[in-house]
Design an enzyme around this catalytic site. Structure first.
Site, PDB file in Angstrom:
ATOM      1  CG  ASP A 140      -2.185   0.728   1.071  1.00  5.03           C
ATOM      2  OD1 ASP A 140      -2.315   1.503   0.105  1.00  5.03           O
ATOM      3  OD2 ASP A 140      -3.091   0.530   1.900  1.00  5.03           O
ATOM      4  CD  GLU A 195      -9.726   2.603   0.934  1.00  5.95           C
ATOM      5  OE1 GLU A 195      -9.446   2.364   2.118  1.00  5.95           O
ATOM      6  OE2 GLU A 195      -8.866   2.629   0.033  1.00  5.95           O
TER       7      GLU A 195
END
Length: 383
Positions: A140, A195
């Protein structure tokens, strides 16, 4: 890319086919599939043994092969002292992996890109993960697409393949078809996904019905669908637990429409198990043998049929407009089939109705979608 209709662009495999053939001699260890995920559902991460086991139980109950252990599993991250080879003190990795194995579930691990890259930490971590039996890594916060970063992606993918690890890049640039050459690069984000419903009003039905015709043309996208706290747009509130402004059936349709061989379900066990629509996601395929776009236009609606083996799955989504679509089943081979469908209950976004009907290739049925709604079906051969 050129096509006579928007849907034909979705069916195209041009981007992948512009890449070299598979460079992995034996790719049989690369196993697509659905995954539970322990991060999205709460306002803050809960990195402890009971929570991880709860999500392993979810994956097992839904017959999904994976559970993704997200950030803070190795404690401090994006810091010089971060150690991606050791779990945080409150976690017993051997116990976690043994528990998962007993449930026939494999685990993925989240990693911060700076911790992976620092002193080439991945060179020592990846063989350890292989020894642990980890299925893949989610890396990430790269947030760049310059030449150095593009080359770094390739190093990561090649090294991961050496140790039989699949890769999910988050905070990533859009894909370029490299999955054909390195199929262990199984998915990546590079998309305004689910998200953002935590802290934004941008995940609208119009956005969701645009993505298949835009971002998805580049390839796999880790959108992380599955929000089961469905509300009408006017009732939506940012925060935790996280709501989504669409119908339950629209959410189910994303699992058919959106492309991601590693498909990560976002919500909490208590929001899905025993709830309407959970049965549709039971043992859900994530790769397909055939894709037919049956209709749609960017930002308005989309309806897609996808085949896995002998079974066909159909998913439809609309924007903020209520809509009726005609579904022609002429993509079916001759024979008799059973169509099981999940349909919206108007103005009740967390509700749905289930029905079964006998169909054939000559059948045509009308399906009604609520505002920000959807419809899904599974079509099976009558043996």
């Amino acid at each position: 890319m050129l096509a006579g209709s928007p849907g034909k662009l979705i069916e195209s495999e041009l981007i992948q086919n512009l890449n070299p053939p598979c460079a992995i001699k034996d790719a049989s260890w690369i196993k697509p599939g659905m995954s539970a995920w322990d991060n999205w559902w709460s306002g803050d991460v809960k990195m402890d043994m009971p929570t991880i086991k709860k999500y392993i139980d979810l994956a097992s109950a839904q017959h999904w092969p994976y559970m993704l252990i997200d950030w803070q599993w190795y404690g401090a991250f994006n810091k010089p002292e971060a150690d991606i080879t050791k779990p945080a003190p409150q976690l017993n990795m051997a116990e976690i992996l043994a528990y998962a194995k007993a449930k026939k579930v494999k685990c993925w691990l989240w990693l911060y890109s700076s911790d992976v890259n620092r002193n080439d930490n991945f060179e020592k971590a990846f063989p350890i993960y292989q020894q642990w039996g980890i299925a893949g890594v989610k890396i990430d916060f790269m947030d760049r697409d310059d030449q150095q970063m593009v080359n770094w992606y390739r190093r990561i993918i090649e090294t991961a393949a050496k140790y039989h690890l699949m890769v999910d890049f988050h905070g990533a640039f859009k894909p370029d078809g490299i999955i054909r050459t390195y199929p262990n690069m199984i998915t990546r984000e590079g998309v305004l996904g689910e998200e953002y419903s935590k802290f934004s009003t941008r995940i609208t039905a119009g956005h969701n019905t645009t993505l298949p015709f835009t971002r998805m043309l580049a390839g796999q996208m880790d959108y992380t669908p599955g929000g089961f706290l469905n509300v009408k747009k006017g009732e939506f509130k940012e925060g935790s637990p996280t709501q989504v402004m669409n119908s339950r059936c629209a959410e189910l349709a994303k699992f058919v429409i959106y492309e991601s061989p590693f498909m990560v379900y976002c919500d909490a066990p208590e929001h899905i198990l025993g709830k309407p629509g959970a049965d549709f996601l039971n043992d859900m395929p994530t790769v397909w043998d055939d894709t037919r776009v049956l209709g749609g236009y960017p930002g308005e609606y989309i309806i897609i049929a996808k085949r896995s083996g002998k079974d066909w799955y159909v998913g439809a989504m609309t924007n903020d407009a209520e809509r009726t679509l005609q579904l022609k089943l002429d993509f079916l081979s001759p024979g008799k089939y059973t169509l099981s469908s999940w349909a919206d209950v108007l103005s009740s976004p967390q509700s749905l109705t289930r029905s079964k009907t006998a169909v054939s290739a000559s059948s045509a049925i009308n399906i009604h979608l609520d505002t920000s709604g959807g419809w899904v079906a599974k079509i099976t051969v009558n043996e």
